[in-house]
Write a protein that holds these residues in place. Structure first.
Motif, PDB file in Angstrom:
ATOM      1  N   PHE A 133      -9.540   3.389  28.031  1.00 33.16           N
ATOM      2  CA  PHE A 133      -8.848   2.645  26.971  1.00 33.16           C
ATOM      3  C   PHE A 133      -9.825   1.796  26.165  1.00 33.16           C
ATOM      4  O   PHE A 133      -9.626   1.596  24.962  1.00 33.16           O
ATOM      5  N   ASN A 134     -10.870   1.317  26.841  1.00 34.65           N
ATOM      6  CA  ASN A 134     -11.819   0.532  26.051  1.00 34.65           C
ATOM      7  C   ASN A 134     -12.505   1.407  25.003  1.00 34.65           C
ATOM      8  O   ASN A 134     -12.706   0.988  23.869  1.00 34.65           O
ATOM      9  N   PHE A 135     -12.814   2.658  25.376  1.00 29.55           N
ATOM     10  CA  PHE A 135     -13.383   3.581  24.399  1.00 29.55           C
ATOM     11  C   PHE A 135     -12.387   3.845  23.265  1.00 29.55           C
ATOM     12  O   PHE A 135     -12.744   3.889  22.093  1.00 29.55           O
ATOM     13  N   GLN A 136     -11.121   4.030  23.643  1.00 30.85           N
ATOM     14  CA  GLN A 136     -10.110   4.324  22.621  1.00 30.85           C
ATOM     15  C   GLN A 136      -9.975   3.161  21.643  1.00 30.85           C
ATOM     16  O   GLN A 136      -9.915   3.356  20.428  1.00 30.85           O
ATOM     17  N   HIS A 137      -9.945   1.943  22.194  1.00 33.33           N
ATOM     18  CA  HIS A 137      -9.833   0.783  21.309  1.00 33.33           C
ATOM     19  C   HIS A 137     -11.043   0.704  20.392  1.00 33.33           C
ATOM     20  O   HIS A 137     -10.939   0.403  19.206  1.00 33.33           O
ATOM     21  N   MET A 138     -12.217   0.997  20.963  1.00 32.09           N
ATOM     22  CA  MET A 138     -13.434   0.928  20.161  1.00 32.09           C
ATOM     23  C   MET A 138     -13.394   1.976  19.050  1.00 32.09           C
ATOM     24  O   MET A 138     -13.776   1.700  17.909  1.00 32.09           O
ATOM     25  N   MET A 139     -12.932   3.168  19.379  1.00 35.81           N
ATOM     26  CA  MET A 139     -12.864   4.219  18.362  1.00 35.81           C
ATOM     27  C   MET A 139     -11.871   3.848  17.266  1.00 35.81           C
ATOM     28  O   MET A 139     -12.086   4.114  16.086  1.00 35.81           O
ATOM     29  N   MET A 140     -10.783   3.241  17.697  1.00 33.45           N
ATOM     30  CA  MET A 140      -9.793   2.744  16.743  1.00 33.45           C
ATOM     31  C   MET A 140     -10.427   1.718  15.809  1.00 33.45           C
ATOM     32  O   MET A 140     -10.292   1.776  14.588  1.00 33.45           O
ATOM     33  N   PHE A 141     -11.152   0.789  16.408  1.00 32.10           N
ATOM     34  CA  PHE A 141     -11.744  -0.301  15.648  1.00 32.10           C
ATOM     35  C   PHE A 141     -12.883   0.181  14.751  1.00 32.10           C
ATOM     36  O   PHE A 141     -13.115  -0.368  13.669  1.00 32.10           O
ATOM     37  N   ALA A 142     -13.590   1.226  15.212  1.00 32.31           N
ATOM     38  CA  ALA A 142     -14.793   1.653  14.497  1.00 32.31           C
ATOM     39  C   ALA A 142     -14.495   2.607  13.351  1.00 32.31           C
ATOM     40  O   ALA A 142     -15.408   3.228  12.816  1.00 32.31           O
ATOM     41  N   GLY A 143     -13.251   2.728  12.978  1.00 31.56           N
ATOM     42  CA  GLY A 143     -12.930   3.642  11.881  1.00 31.56           C
ATOM     43  C   GLY A 143     -13.213   3.046  10.523  1.00 31.56           C
ATOM     44  O   GLY A 143     -12.300   2.796   9.743  1.00 31.56           O
ATOM     45  N   LEU A 144     -14.484   2.829  10.246  1.00 30.39           N
ATOM     46  CA  LEU A 144     -14.865   2.272   8.951  1.00 30.39           C
ATOM     47  C   LEU A 144     -14.763   3.325   7.858  1.00 30.39           C
ATOM     48  O   LEU A 144     -14.924   4.501   8.120  1.00 30.39           O
ATOM     49  N   ARG A 145     -14.498   2.862   6.651  1.00 27.78           N
ATOM     50  CA  ARG A 145     -14.507   3.767   5.513  1.00 27.78           C
ATOM     51  C   ARG A 145     -15.728   3.477   4.670  1.00 27.78           C
ATOM     52  O   ARG A 145     -16.105   2.316   4.520  1.00 27.78           O
ATOM     53  N   GLY A 146     -16.298   4.532   4.113  1.00 30.92           N
ATOM     54  CA  GLY A 146     -17.539   4.303   3.386  1.00 30.92           C
ATOM     55  C   GLY A 146     -17.754   5.231   2.217  1.00 30.92           C
ATOM     56  O   GLY A 146     -16.852   5.427   1.389  1.00 30.92           O
ATOM     57  N   ALA A 147     -18.943   5.804   2.197  1.00 32.09           N
ATOM     58  CA  ALA A 147     -19.420   6.526   1.025  1.00 32.09           C
ATOM     59  C   ALA A 147     -18.527   7.694   0.628  1.00 32.09           C
ATOM     60  O   ALA A 147     -18.224   7.878  -0.556  1.00 32.09           O
ATOM     61  N   THR A 184      -9.035   1.651  -6.751  1.00 32.07           N
ATOM     62  CA  THR A 184      -9.152   0.219  -6.468  1.00 32.07           C
ATOM     63  C   THR A 184      -8.858  -0.069  -4.994  1.00 32.07           C
ATOM     64  O   THR A 184      -9.595  -0.806  -4.331  1.00 32.07           O
ATOM     65  N   THR A 185      -7.771   0.532  -4.493  1.00 26.56           N
ATOM     66  CA  THR A 185      -7.382   0.296  -3.107  1.00 26.56           C
ATOM     67  C   THR A 185      -8.466   0.782  -2.151  1.00 26.56           C
ATOM     68  O   THR A 185      -8.824   0.084  -1.194  1.00 26.56           O
ATOM     69  N   THR A 186      -8.986   1.975  -2.433  1.00 22.17           N
ATOM     70  CA  THR A 186     -10.031   2.514  -1.568  1.00 22.17           C
ATOM     71  C   THR A 186     -11.249   1.591  -1.544  1.00 22.17           C
ATOM     72  O   THR A 186     -11.807   1.298  -0.481  1.00 22.17           O
ATOM     73  N   LEU A 187     -11.622   1.124  -2.713  1.00 21.72           N
ATOM     74  CA  LEU A 187     -12.789   0.250  -2.807  1.00 21.72           C
ATOM     75  C   LEU A 187     -12.587  -1.003  -1.958  1.00 21.72           C
ATOM     76  O   LEU A 187     -13.466  -1.407  -1.185  1.00 21.72           O
ATOM     77  N   LEU A 188     -11.387  -1.597  -2.067  1.00 19.10           N
ATOM     78  CA  LEU A 188     -11.130  -2.816  -1.309  1.00 19.10           C
ATOM     79  C   LEU A 188     -11.079  -2.529   0.187  1.00 19.10           C
ATOM     80  O   LEU A 188     -11.548  -3.337   1.001  1.00 19.10           O
ATOM     81  N   LEU A 189     -10.535  -1.381   0.552  1.00 12.58           N
ATOM     82  CA  LEU A 189     -10.489  -1.036   1.973  1.00 12.58           C
ATOM     83  C   LEU A 189     -11.904  -0.840   2.518  1.00 12.58           C
ATOM     84  O   LEU A 189     -12.195  -1.219   3.658  1.00 12.58           O
ATOM     85  N   VAL A 190     -12.764  -0.234   1.710  1.00  8.33           N
ATOM     86  CA  VAL A 190     -14.151  -0.069   2.149  1.00  8.33           C
ATOM     87  C   VAL A 190     -14.785  -1.433   2.381  1.00  8.33           C
ATOM     88  O   VAL A 190     -15.402  -1.682   3.426  1.00  8.33           O
ATOM     89  N   PHE A 191     -14.595  -2.334   1.425  1.00 13.67           N
ATOM     90  CA  PHE A 191     -15.128  -3.690   1.605  1.00 13.67           C
ATOM     91  C   PHE A 191     -14.609  -4.309   2.894  1.00 13.67           C
ATOM     92  O   PHE A 191     -15.378  -4.830   3.699  1.00 13.67           O
ATOM     93  N   PHE A 192     -13.310  -4.241   3.055  1.00 15.70           N
ATOM     94  CA  PHE A 192     -12.688  -4.878   4.214  1.00 15.70           C
ATOM     95  C   PHE A 192     -13.247  -4.295   5.516  1.00 15.70           C
ATOM     96  O   PHE A 192     -13.676  -5.025   6.408  1.00 15.70           O
ATOM     97  N   THR A 193     -13.237  -2.955   5.603  1.00 19.27           N
ATOM     98  CA  THR A 193     -13.652  -2.358   6.881  1.00 19.27           C
ATOM     99  C   THR A 193     -15.131  -2.604   7.143  1.00 19.27           C
ATOM    100  O   THR A 193     -15.525  -2.865   8.273  1.00 19.27           O
TER     101      THR A 193
END
Lengths: 669, 669
Positions: free
Chosen positions: A450-464, A484-493
């Motif tokens: 579960f710790n791996f699963q949580h980490m994978m969940m958390f590590a779902g960054l959006r980028g290039a 616009t939304t995508t750009l802000l989500l990238v910033f946030f993540t």
């Protein structure tokens, strides 16, 4: 000293700024050669625009160095690049006064609508004019034009910046760990991304309907738009988190899972997005079975076609480097390698397939086969070249993202949609990771905790990739809102989740400081005895399929395409002997002899009995491990790219046959 | 085996060809997403066009390898690239059937003439159209458009392809030999190129008048056009001949003279050409003193400004790499080095100066200072990176030249002009080399022999720079004729004179097989005793100026900008001690101590007595050489880039002071 370093960096920026100001002052001065004046001015403006980015990148590099030097980890280099981009965007937007350019001729007409080019007949001479796009701000052309210039062609992202990033991902893939977790990775990438795409799209559509119900939304959002958003935002970014993982040496399996998933899901997301946008938009909101099947068919054709082209170019490069003595001239070899790898991308694009997918598989094939044929110098050169290109492209994209928030002129900020999108991607990611992990754990011996699963969940960054897909088409209002939304989500993540990676790792008790090359064999420098935990962790869950492929690859493909592996004369049936002799390189025989009395053997294959001698492990050398019948077992060293010298140390030819006799399901180490 | 290799190369071409055909077939198929259709199609066409070049380059690389492998020298790789380009040009011109693209709207109008952009108002929405150029062949738009696409923007040459070539020339300059012959090189480059420009221009103008007299010429050629031609064609190419020289290890002084001249004269030619084209064209054929002075002033401003920018960026990079510990991260270091070097070019262009000149001096400065501060890995990386970029750019330009002969659509072939131009350049080159050599020999001890002069005359190949300057502007008919003539002259010189280099060398009895690093010191691997000939050969003709600069550089600039050299604390006066201590890097003190008891010393400085021990020379190590008063003399190792490890072996601080006491005009070895 730190003060001095920062002042250095700042002084560079100031220097560039002064020169830029000087340049724009020079532009207002008399320019000789009146005929060429406009062209020269635009050329100088282009140079100045590019300089802005180079200055940003330089500043980023210096700050990255400072952060690495001082071991700051709360923000990653990509986050930094974005912040600098933001600042520069603010300056460009609010600080720039642009002299209006040459007057433009205004025509009123009702004929031309979206026509690509105009032919103008001026007393017998024909001039061609090409469509540049719609002009929004007619009364302030200077500023909007200057901003438009800095906002450059999205095609550049796809054709120039993304390919090296993706190629490098494939080329530097730690294939041993990747192949060991191949089944799970494929599941996350194929099923997971598709699930995530549809869940995100549907949830997002719900929020869009909500926004329209409360009157906060005027744009027309079709369901396909929402699905398109789901597709592009499902491409997670391998850059930021994995750089931190690499630095902290996080558990190799978690690393392999995340890296494999994020690399492959780019490919899936790109294909999904293009399939969805191809889904005949005239029939939206009505469900058309035929169109859906065409869409799915297209998805499969594009994916397999791109895979085929990537693998084909990789194999061709391997053949060329094997059968010519090109390795006598590392420069030629590197140039050829570079050109063929790049041509993969173009070839796939020219065939209306996905260049990114092709280039990814090309990278994997190159690393697996061609890399073995290269001269030592070319091995270094190609790795370093693509590492540099990857680094530059990555930082460029991230600083561009920061810039785009202010310089892109058609942003549509809608709080409900943005918050809705954030919830949608979290939900979509959750629907990808948790159910799939549950099903995978049913078959995996080495459970994904579960710790791996949580980490994978958390590590779902959006980028290039998400950004590049979103900026590709910003014509309709829905697409602009999505951008616009995508750009802000990238910033946030990138800022929040990327910055929180290190605390999250310790909070989830995920072990760090693992040596990825040594650990799974249990004989790293600090000796760790084999534990049942360690054994189950390395269980290869797609054992049968993987093993069949591995044997085929090891016995036939590797000897055919590279200098490594057992000679074909010993693996092919007798009747093919002349052919086999012709295709086997002299080095293969040498390897065979050399390996038969070679002491350094690494092990992955199925083995009945494993003997680990603590002495050999303790003194840092790899231990000799014997299978039940006294033969050295299979090593997967051949699948591993890093470690260079170990490459030619291929395993004994007959070792592979053993696998078939070894009892299935035994421990894998 | 050779057959196999060639068949491999051919099969690649066939493969690419089939794919391209497939791609164009796919284009005629139904493309989904009707709105994006045109954009997608043009994107695929772009990819296919680029693929043509990559296929050409790949083929060139494979053939180069074959030729190197078999030691063919009758044609050089650049000549090969041109031949392949020619073939591809023929195919594109006569073999391509292009489906006509989207219909264009035709307007008749008398207003727009050369206006850069049109604004079209379609029921309230404004669309911007940008001028693409004049359309020649209105009735066959498909083919002419396809050809136009392959003939791409000349700006690409200047902004992307030339900078790496020129930078690499500066970065890889063998500075020891370059500086020893600096006076002669500057004379050839500055005076010689200017003389050559005006002689060639005048002779060419004579032929133009002749052609007009016999009625073979209709175009209007002004004298400034002819001078412009003289300027662009005076840029000799360092690529082809020097590659052969390098391979054959031709006499180092001849190499230095030719290389230095051809690198610097590019800069002069570019500046001359832009000054001439800026020479107010309204007053042509009437001599205007003011305009000439403005022209000369402009020439000097541009040249010195570009030099200053190049040197400034180089010095800045040196400072940044010296005072930060960036060398802990070679990737960051290499990226920074690359970006700053590239920004030099853009900075100069943005300031309306000459980027090429700036980048050349930047390269020299980087090699002289920054290179010493880089980590060992970055030294390798930067050298290899720029070597690769240079190689690719060069071959690309040459294959493009071959292509341009058939795909460029406005060729004006005029036999009289072409033959006249050939005679003009031969005469111009002769007026450069022979008189200047005569004058230089009056002051040189190490005379430039007639065989060297003939070789320099013969080695005046024209290449990338001349072509890039000619293609930059092809609007008027005179410019088109100049472009055609330049292209043919490049072909002629590369094939005939480039191919004849090896026979010419042996015919002129110029010695080959010289080791450039060891030879001048008289202790190469094969021991050669010092002869009076050897001593006079190495006479530095601009001794005083050079020595002053050298001392300043060695005592102040090197210690300030690099980790090498004597510590500033020992060279600066006492009063500056705190500052000196702050600016001297710790390594400098170490170097000093290490060098005081270091046995490996190389020598160039003024020395009263030279003791060469045959034993040490024979066993390959450099010999310890003492000056009259028992101090180790100055080495110029610090000026030398190649040989990496030798760099930090800087000489003793006090050695430099010796030069001042040493008697001037003594032998220089």
């Amino acid at each position: 000293m730190a003060l001095f370093e920062v002042s250095l960096a700042l002084s560079y920026l100031v220097f560039t700024w002064i020169t830029l100001t000087g340049a724009s002052a020079a532009q207002t001065m008399k320019v000789p050669g009146a005929g060429e004046q406009a062209a020269e001015q635009s050329h100088r403006q282009d140079s100045a625009d590019l300089l802005v980015f180079i200055a940003l990148l330089t500043l980023t590099i210096l700050t990255i160095w400072l952060f690495k030097h001082r071991r700051f980890r709360f923000i990653h280099e990509t986050g930094l690049a974005m912040i600098y981009g933001l600042f520069m965007g603010v300056i460009l937007r609010y600080g720039l006064t642009q002299t209006p350019t040459a007057p433009r001729v205004l025509y009123n007409c009702s004929l031309v609508n979206g026509s690509e080019s105009l032919l103008v007949n001026v007393s017998g001479r024909y001039f061609e004019y090409k469509l540049q796009g719609e002009v929004e701000n007619l009364h302030d052309p200077g500023r909007s034009e200057a901003l438009q210039k800095v906002t450059f062609d999205p095609e550049v992202f796809f054709n120039i910046l993304l390919p090296p990033i993706i190629f490098y991902a494939g080329y530097s893939l730690k294939r041993r760990h990747f192949f060991r977790n191949l089944g799970s990775i494929l599941a996350y990438a194929f099923l997971g991304t598709t699930v995530s795409c549809f869940v995100t799209g549907s949830v997002f559509y719900g929020f869009v309907c909500l926004a329209r119900a409360v009157g906060a939304l005027k744009e027309i959002f079709h369901f396909t738009d929402c699905l398109f958003f789901g597709a592009i935002i499902s491409a997670t970014d391998p850059v930021t988190v994995l750089a931190i993982f690499n630095e902290l040496r996080v558990d190799v399996d978690l690393y392999a899972l995340l890296f494999g998933e994020s690399v492959l899901n780019d490919a899936i997301a790109i294909t999904l997005a293009s399939s969805i946008s191809a889904y005949s938009p005239s029939m939206q909101n009505t469900f058309d079975t035929a169109a859906v099947f065409i869409c799915i068919g297209r998805f499969l054709v594009v994916l397999s076609g791109s895979f085929a082209i990537g693998a084909a170019t990789g194999i061709m490069t391997a053949v060329v480097t094997k059968f010519t003595r090109l390795h006598e001239f590392p420069l030629l070899e590197t140039a050829l390698f570079f050109l063929l790898s790049w041509s993969t991308f173009l070839l796939a694009e020219a065939c209306a397939l996905t260049g990114i997918v092709a280039v990814l598989f090309c990278g994997i094939t190159q690393a697996h086969y061609t890399y073995n044929n290269l001269s030592a110098e070319s091995k270094e050169r190609t790795k370093q070249l693509f590492e540099l290109l990857n680094f530059l492209a990555e930082n460029f994209i991230f600083s561009y993202m920061g810039l785009a928030l202010f310089t892109f002129q058609k942003h549509i900020f809608n709080p409900i949609i943005i918050i809705g999108a954030l919830l949608a991607i979290l939900l979509g990611r959750a629907c990808n990771i948790y159910p799939l992990s549950f099903f995978l754990n049913l078959r995996r011996r080495n459970k994904i905790g579960f710790n791996f699963q949580h980490m994978m969940m958390f590590a779902g960054l959006r980028g290039a990739v998400a950004f590049a897909l979103a900026i590709r088409d910003t014509e309709t209002e829905a697409q602009q809102a999505i951008f616009t939304t995508t750009l802000l989500l990238v910033f946030f993540t990138v800022w929040v989740m990327g910055g929180g990676t290190t605390p999250m790792l310790s909070w989830l008790h995920i072990r760090v400081g693992v040596d990825p090359d040594q650990d799974p064999l249990g004989h790293s420098d600090t000796f760790q005895p084999l534990q049942s935990d360690g054994i189950s962790r390395t269980k290869n869950e797609s054992a049968w399929l993987f093993r069949m492929w591995y044997i085929f690859d090891h016995n036939y493909l590797k000897p055919l395409l590279t200098h490594a592996g057992p000679p074909l004369t010993s693996t092919l049936p007798r009747c093919c002997e002349p052919l086999a002799r012709c295709l086997t390189s002299p080095q293969a025989y040498e390897n065979q002899e050399q390996l038969q009395d070679d002491d350094s053997m690494l092990v992955l294959g199925d083995a009945d009995v494993i003997l680990t001698t603590p002495e050999s492990a303790a003194n840092g050398s790899s231990s000799r491990i014997m299978t039940g019948n006294g033969q050295p077992p299979i090593s997967d060293e051949g699948l591993e790219m890093d470690g260079g010298a170990g490459h030619d140390a291929e395993l004994v030819g007959r070792g592979t046959r053993l696998v078939l006799h070894a009892s299935d399901g035994e421990q894998l180490t």
